[in-house]
Design an enzyme around this catalytic site. Structure first.
Site, PDB file in Angstrom:
ATOM      1  N   GLU A  45       0.834  -1.205   0.000  1.00  0.00           N
ATOM      2  CA  GLU A  45       0.000   0.000   0.000  1.00  0.00           C
ATOM      3  C   GLU A  45       0.868   1.253   0.000  1.00  0.00           C
ATOM      4  OE1 GLU A  45      -3.153  -0.126  -0.368  1.00  0.00           O
ATOM      5  OE2 GLU A  45      -3.688  -2.142   0.313  1.00  0.00           O
ATOM      6  N   THR A  46       0.353   2.285  -0.648  1.00  0.00           N
ATOM      7  CA  THR A  46       0.885   3.640  -0.536  1.00  0.00           C
ATOM      8  C   THR A  46      -0.277   4.560  -0.184  1.00  0.00           C
ATOM      9  OG1 THR A  46       2.689   3.258  -2.104  1.00  0.00           O
ATOM     10  CG2 THR A  46       2.038   5.532  -1.735  1.00  0.00           C
TER      11      THR A  46
END
Length: 272
Positions: A45-46
């Site tokens: 995830e970002t």
């Protein structure tokens, strides 16, 4: 040029935990740009922060409504720059309050959780290569939600949990059909200590080494099934089988049905 920070969440060791990208100034980035950055970063995830405390989360393949480890990473990144205190993130799943203490340990409060019955799990077990007699009957299968949906399956032994080898494409299709973000695979070491693993093929990741959203959902699961009695703090060990150990604390209170998830985050060096 967009600055992407990198943090390992649910650990104090940069070589452990779950890495997350963090973009503290994502104003002006549309969804396509965020998706391209997340794919380039390559972490599970970002997180992208825009004006008003809005946060969006992208895996390398798709946007997800909520991500716990990226929330912890984002909160710690902000606290390192602004000081500890109270934060409020507006996410696609809802409002997520986060507190960061003087030791830069973050505690998020989930959205209102729920737990659903599961009609059948034979296909999931087949994809995982698990047998029904390898499940713990005291922790029955359920779908649990605390910002994202997770199928909870409990192994009867630590060895069963450690031996994980699944069909990536089949599990992806299975999860997309049921709007699942991960599978929360668990083994109970003690009444309040669990070992967990989280396949995440819908995000393009074989397995997450730390999953705060699933931890929150699992806390709701345990309370709903009366497997623990609030107030209680649970300890979840994740990532050990990947060589990236993570430590997640889950708090259930008597005066609030939402779930609190706590952990550390530390900066990591960007790849050359």
């Amino acid at each position: 040029m967009t600055t992407v920070l990198r943090y390992a969440a649910f650990t104090t060791d940069p070589s452990g935990g779950n890495p997350a990208g963090v973009v503290l100034d994502a104003n002006g980035l549309d969804a396509d740009a965020m998706q391209a950055i997340a794919a380039d970063v390559g972490y599970s995830e970002t997180a992208f922060v825009t004006e008003g405390g809005n946060v969006r989360y992208f895996s390398p393949k798709a946007e997800v409504p909520f991500c716990g480890h990226a929330t912890v990473a984002t909160a710690v990144a902000l606290a390192e720059r602004l000081g500890p205190g109270e934060l409020v993130f507006s996410t696609p799943a809802g409002i997520i309050p986060v507190t960061v203490d003087d030791q830069l340990r973050a505690t998020l409060t989930s959205v209102e959780p729920y737990v659903e019955a599961v009609s059948e799990i034979d296909e999931a077990l087949e994809i995982l290569g698990w047998r029904s007699d390898e499940l713990d009957p005291a922790l029955p299968p359920r779908i649990a939600y605390a910002g994202a949906r997770h199928l909870v399956l409990a192994a009867s032994t630590r060895q069963r949990l450690a031996d994980l080898d699944y069909d990536f494409d089949r599990l992806t299709a299975y999860m997309l059909e049921r709007d699942l973000t991960t599978l929360q695979l668990v083994w109970r070491e003690s009444p309040t200590t669990f070992h967990v693993r989280d396949p995440f093929p819908v995000g393009g990741v074989v397995e997450d080494p730390a999953t705060g959203a699933a931890a929150a959902a699992f806390g709701a699961y345990l309370r709903e099934l009366k497997l623990v009695e609030p107030p209680v703090t649970l300890t979840l060990h994740q990532g050990d089988d990947l060589g990236s150990p993570s430590l997640i604390e889950v708090e259930l209170r008597t005066d609030d049905t939402r779930v609190r998830v706590s952990g550390n985050a530390v900066p990591i060096t960007a790849p050359a």
